[in-house]
Write a protein that holds these residues in place. Structure first.
Motif, PDB file in Angstrom:
ATOM      1  N   ALA A   1       0.827  -1.271  -0.006  1.00  0.00           N
ATOM      2  CA  ALA A   1      -0.261  -0.122   0.050  1.00  0.00           C
ATOM      3  C   ALA A   1       0.936   0.944   0.349  1.00  0.00           C
ATOM      4  CB  ALA A   1      -0.850   0.157   1.327  1.00  0.00           C
ATOM      5  N   ARG A   2       0.324   2.443  -0.213  1.00  0.00           N
ATOM      6  CA  ARG A   2       0.974   3.892  -0.437  1.00  0.00           C
ATOM      7  C   ARG A   2      -0.012   4.323   0.891  1.00  0.00           C
ATOM      8  NH1 ARG A   2       3.712   2.421  -4.485  1.00  0.00           N
ATOM      9  NH2 ARG A   2       2.995   1.819  -6.138  1.00  0.00           N
ATOM     10  N   ALA A   3       0.393   5.138   1.629  1.00  0.00           N
ATOM     11  CA  ALA A   3      -0.284   6.027   2.794  1.00  0.00           C
ATOM     12  C   ALA A   3       0.342   7.485   2.643  1.00  0.00           C
ATOM     13  CB  ALA A   3      -0.603   5.641   3.934  1.00  0.00           C
ATOM     14  N   GLN A   4      -0.786   8.716   2.738  1.00  0.00           N
ATOM     15  CA  GLN A   4      -0.354   9.975   2.555  1.00  0.00           C
ATOM     16  C   GLN A   4      -1.136  10.535   3.576  1.00  0.00           C
ATOM     17  OE1 GLN A   4      -0.834   9.397  -0.459  1.00  0.00           O
ATOM     18  NE2 GLN A   4       0.595   8.420  -1.240  1.00  0.00           N
ATOM     19  N   VAL A   5       0.070  11.463   4.017  1.00  0.00           N
ATOM     20  CA  VAL A   5      -1.662  12.731   5.229  1.00  0.00           C
ATOM     21  C   VAL A   5      -0.826  13.929   4.552  1.00  0.00           C
ATOM     22  CG1 VAL A   5      -1.629  13.982   6.995  1.00  0.00           C
ATOM     23  CG2 VAL A   5      -0.514  11.059   7.104  1.00  0.00           C
ATOM     24  N   ALA A   6      -1.841  14.639   4.546  1.00  0.00           N
ATOM     25  CA  ALA A   6      -2.053  15.640   3.868  1.00  0.00           C
ATOM     26  C   ALA A   6      -2.592  17.049   5.223  1.00  0.00           C
ATOM     27  CB  ALA A   6      -2.931  16.097   2.307  1.00  0.00           C
ATOM     28  N   ARG A   7      -2.316  18.422   4.446  1.00  0.00           N
ATOM     29  CA  ARG A   7      -2.564  19.471   5.362  1.00  0.00           C
ATOM     30  C   ARG A   7      -3.504  20.514   4.651  1.00  0.00           C
ATOM     31  NH1 ARG A   7       1.754  20.836   9.010  1.00  0.00           N
ATOM     32  NH2 ARG A   7       3.066  21.716   7.061  1.00  0.00           N
ATOM     33  N   ARG A   8      -4.065  20.796   4.857  1.00  0.00           N
ATOM     34  CA  ARG A   8      -5.108  21.841   4.419  1.00  0.00           C
ATOM     35  C   ARG A   8      -4.202  23.085   4.802  1.00  0.00           C
ATOM     36  NH1 ARG A   8     -10.523  21.484   3.130  1.00  0.00           N
ATOM     37  NH2 ARG A   8     -11.000  20.920   5.387  1.00  0.00           N
ATOM     38  N   GLN A   9      -4.211  24.444   3.815  1.00  0.00           N
ATOM     39  CA  GLN A   9      -3.141  24.940   3.864  1.00  0.00           C
ATOM     40  C   GLN A   9      -4.472  26.038   4.049  1.00  0.00           C
ATOM     41  OE1 GLN A   9       0.442  25.207   3.564  1.00  0.00           O
ATOM     42  NE2 GLN A   9      -1.128  22.691   3.997  1.00  0.00           N
ATOM     43  N   PRO A  10      -3.325  26.974   4.610  1.00  0.00           N
ATOM     44  CA  PRO A  10      -4.972  28.256   5.010  1.00  0.00           C
ATOM     45  C   PRO A  10      -5.400  28.753   3.643  1.00  0.00           C
ATOM     46  CG  PRO A  10      -2.247  28.850   6.043  1.00  0.00           C
ATOM     47  CD  PRO A  10      -2.107  27.869   4.552  1.00  0.00           C
ATOM     48  N   ASP A  11      -5.182  28.930   2.594  1.00  0.00           N
ATOM     49  CA  ASP A  11      -5.716  29.136   0.792  1.00  0.00           C
ATOM     50  C   ASP A  11      -6.439  27.940   0.927  1.00  0.00           C
ATOM     51  OD1 ASP A  11      -3.827  27.013  -0.021  1.00  0.00           O
ATOM     52  OD2 ASP A  11      -2.621  28.449  -1.152  1.00  0.00           O
ATOM     53  N   GLY A  12      -6.704  27.160   1.226  1.00  0.00           N
ATOM     54  CA  GLY A  12      -7.726  25.731   1.264  1.00  0.00           C
ATOM     55  C   GLY A  12      -7.039  24.607   0.234  1.00  0.00           C
ATOM     56  N   SER A  13      -6.274  25.110  -0.016  1.00  0.00           N
ATOM     57  CA  SER A  13      -5.642  23.976  -0.932  1.00  0.00           C
ATOM     58  C   SER A  13      -4.636  23.053   0.233  1.00  0.00           C
ATOM     59  CB  SER A  13      -4.118  24.601  -2.015  1.00  0.00           C
ATOM     60  OG  SER A  13      -3.376  25.108  -1.306  1.00  0.00           O
TER      61      SER A  13
ATOM     62  N   LEU B   1      -1.438  19.785   1.155  1.00  0.00           N
ATOM     63  CA  LEU B   1      -0.121  19.218   0.764  1.00  0.00           C
ATOM     64  C   LEU B   1       0.331  18.603   1.265  1.00  0.00           C
ATOM     65  CD1 LEU B   1       1.746  23.019   0.677  1.00  0.00           C
ATOM     66  CD2 LEU B   1       1.542  21.985  -0.884  1.00  0.00           C
ATOM     67  N   ARG B   2       1.327  17.629   0.963  1.00  0.00           N
ATOM     68  CA  ARG B   2       1.783  16.775   1.550  1.00  0.00           C
ATOM     69  C   ARG B   2       2.627  16.753   2.545  1.00  0.00           C
ATOM     70  NH1 ARG B   2       2.960  12.144  -3.125  1.00  0.00           N
ATOM     71  NH2 ARG B   2       0.617  11.322  -2.892  1.00  0.00           N
ATOM     72  N   VAL B   3       2.056  16.246   4.096  1.00  0.00           N
ATOM     73  CA  VAL B   3       3.608  16.585   5.149  1.00  0.00           C
ATOM     74  C   VAL B   3       4.021  15.263   5.739  1.00  0.00           C
ATOM     75  CG1 VAL B   3       1.880  18.393   6.127  1.00  0.00           C
ATOM     76  CG2 VAL B   3       1.212  16.052   6.967  1.00  0.00           C
ATOM     77  N   LEU B   4       3.153  13.898   5.375  1.00  0.00           N
ATOM     78  CA  LEU B   4       3.662  12.824   5.949  1.00  0.00           C
ATOM     79  C   LEU B   4       3.665  11.601   4.259  1.00  0.00           C
ATOM     80  CD1 LEU B   4       2.755  11.956   9.246  1.00  0.00           C
ATOM     81  CD2 LEU B   4       4.618  12.712   8.413  1.00  0.00           C
ATOM     82  N   ASP B   5       4.210  11.416   4.258  1.00  0.00           N
ATOM     83  CA  ASP B   5       4.074  10.419   2.817  1.00  0.00           C
ATOM     84  C   ASP B   5       4.908   9.068   2.893  1.00  0.00           C
ATOM     85  OD1 ASP B   5       4.339  10.231   0.127  1.00  0.00           O
ATOM     86  OD2 ASP B   5       5.020  11.022  -0.435  1.00  0.00           O
ATOM     87  N   GLN B   6       4.201   8.284   2.450  1.00  0.00           N
ATOM     88  CA  GLN B   6       5.376   6.404   2.911  1.00  0.00           C
ATOM     89  C   GLN B   6       4.692   5.744   1.638  1.00  0.00           C
ATOM     90  OE1 GLN B   6       6.481   4.548   5.552  1.00  0.00           O
ATOM     91  NE2 GLN B   6       6.969   3.562   4.020  1.00  0.00           N
ATOM     92  N   PRO B   7       5.819   6.079   0.699  1.00  0.00           N
ATOM     93  CA  PRO B   7       5.052   5.548  -0.810  1.00  0.00           C
ATOM     94  C   PRO B   7       4.985   3.770  -0.360  1.00  0.00           C
ATOM     95  CG  PRO B   7       7.263   6.488  -0.415  1.00  0.00           C
ATOM     96  CD  PRO B   7       6.727   6.637   0.818  1.00  0.00           C
ATOM     97  N   GLU B   8       5.972   3.231   0.378  1.00  0.00           N
ATOM     98  CA  GLU B   8       5.853   1.675  -0.014  1.00  0.00           C
ATOM     99  C   GLU B   8       5.340   1.305   1.469  1.00  0.00           C
ATOM    100  OE1 GLU B   8       9.556   0.587  -1.409  1.00  0.00           O
ATOM    101  OE2 GLU B   8       8.745   1.384  -3.507  1.00  0.00           O
ATOM    102  N   PHE B   9       4.268   0.893   1.660  1.00  0.00           N
ATOM    103  CA  PHE B   9       4.345  -0.720   2.854  1.00  0.00           C
ATOM    104  C   PHE B   9       4.428  -1.847   2.274  1.00  0.00           C
ATOM    105  CE2 PHE B   9       2.065   3.446   4.565  1.00  0.00           C
ATOM    106  CZ  PHE B   9       2.542   3.360   5.692  1.00  0.00           C
ATOM    107  N   GLN B  10       5.325  -2.746   2.275  1.00  0.00           N
ATOM    108  CA  GLN B  10       5.234  -3.916   2.331  1.00  0.00           C
ATOM    109  C   GLN B  10       4.144  -5.050   3.150  1.00  0.00           C
ATOM    110  OE1 GLN B  10       6.392  -4.602  -0.584  1.00  0.00           O
ATOM    111  NE2 GLN B  10       6.746  -2.794  -1.309  1.00  0.00           N
ATOM    112  N   ARG B  11       3.837  -5.472   2.662  1.00  0.00           N
ATOM    113  CA  ARG B  11       3.490  -7.073   2.962  1.00  0.00           C
ATOM    114  C   ARG B  11       4.102  -8.032   3.849  1.00  0.00           C
ATOM    115  NH1 ARG B  11      -1.645  -9.135  -0.858  1.00  0.00           N
ATOM    116  NH2 ARG B  11      -3.157  -7.124  -1.043  1.00  0.00           N
ATOM    117  N   PRO B  12       3.678  -8.000   5.313  1.00  0.00           N
ATOM    118  CA  PRO B  12       5.023  -9.129   5.866  1.00  0.00           C
ATOM    119  C   PRO B  12       5.170 -10.524   4.926  1.00  0.00           C
ATOM    120  CG  PRO B  12       2.968  -8.471   7.355  1.00  0.00           C
ATOM    121  CD  PRO B  12       3.169  -7.576   6.256  1.00  0.00           C
ATOM    122  N   THR B  13       5.516 -10.654   5.180  1.00  0.00           N
ATOM    123  CA  THR B  13       6.066 -12.860   4.482  1.00  0.00           C
ATOM    124  C   THR B  13       6.231 -13.619   5.509  1.00  0.00           C
ATOM    125  OG1 THR B  13       8.590 -12.509   4.620  1.00  0.00           O
ATOM    126  CG2 THR B  13       6.965 -12.155   2.678  1.00  0.00           C
TER     127      THR B  13
END
Length: 126
Positions: free
Chosen positions: A99-111, A113-125
């Protein structure tokens, strides 16, 4: 590198826009455009087993990665979870590797941005 250089980029109006913009900008070889998707204090869990902290460090990392001209394909997002000014976005990789997961935060202008980015979670073998 000044923050003004990032102002020219289209902003994510919804948390889900971040993934689409990431794919578009990465495939264009635009490390500045990718960095514009991250907050100044963002943390990226990449390369594997390490962390890249801060927008400028993330820009430098992506500049190096994009030299090899990787191609990214859009992945269908899972439902976004929003609480106030925070959002959790995720996508299952098309290769079924985890899986991939990201936490984004709303900016003062309403847009968003990513604040945490985990591009790869591997399934345990087992």
């Amino acid at each position: 590198m000044t923050e003004d250089k990032y102002a020219k980029y289209a902003k994510a109006e919804r948390p889900e826009d971040l993934t689409r913009l990431f794919v578009e900008r990465s495939n264009a070889g635009d490390a500045d455009g990718v960095a514009a998707l991250y907050a100044e204090d963002a943390v990226l869990a990449y390369p594997p087993g390490a962390q890249t902290v801060g927008r400028e460090a993330i820009r430098a990392l992506w500049a190096k990665v994009l030299e090899n001209r990787p191609r990214f394909t859009p992945e269908a997002p899972l439902p976004t979870l929003v609480s106030g000014d925070l959002a959790l976005t995720s996508t299952p990789p098309s290769d079924g590797s985890g899986a991939r997961a990201q936490v984004a935060r709303r900016q003062p202008d309403g847009s968003w941005l990513r604040v945490l980015d985990q591009p790869e979670f591997q399934r345990p073998t087992s």
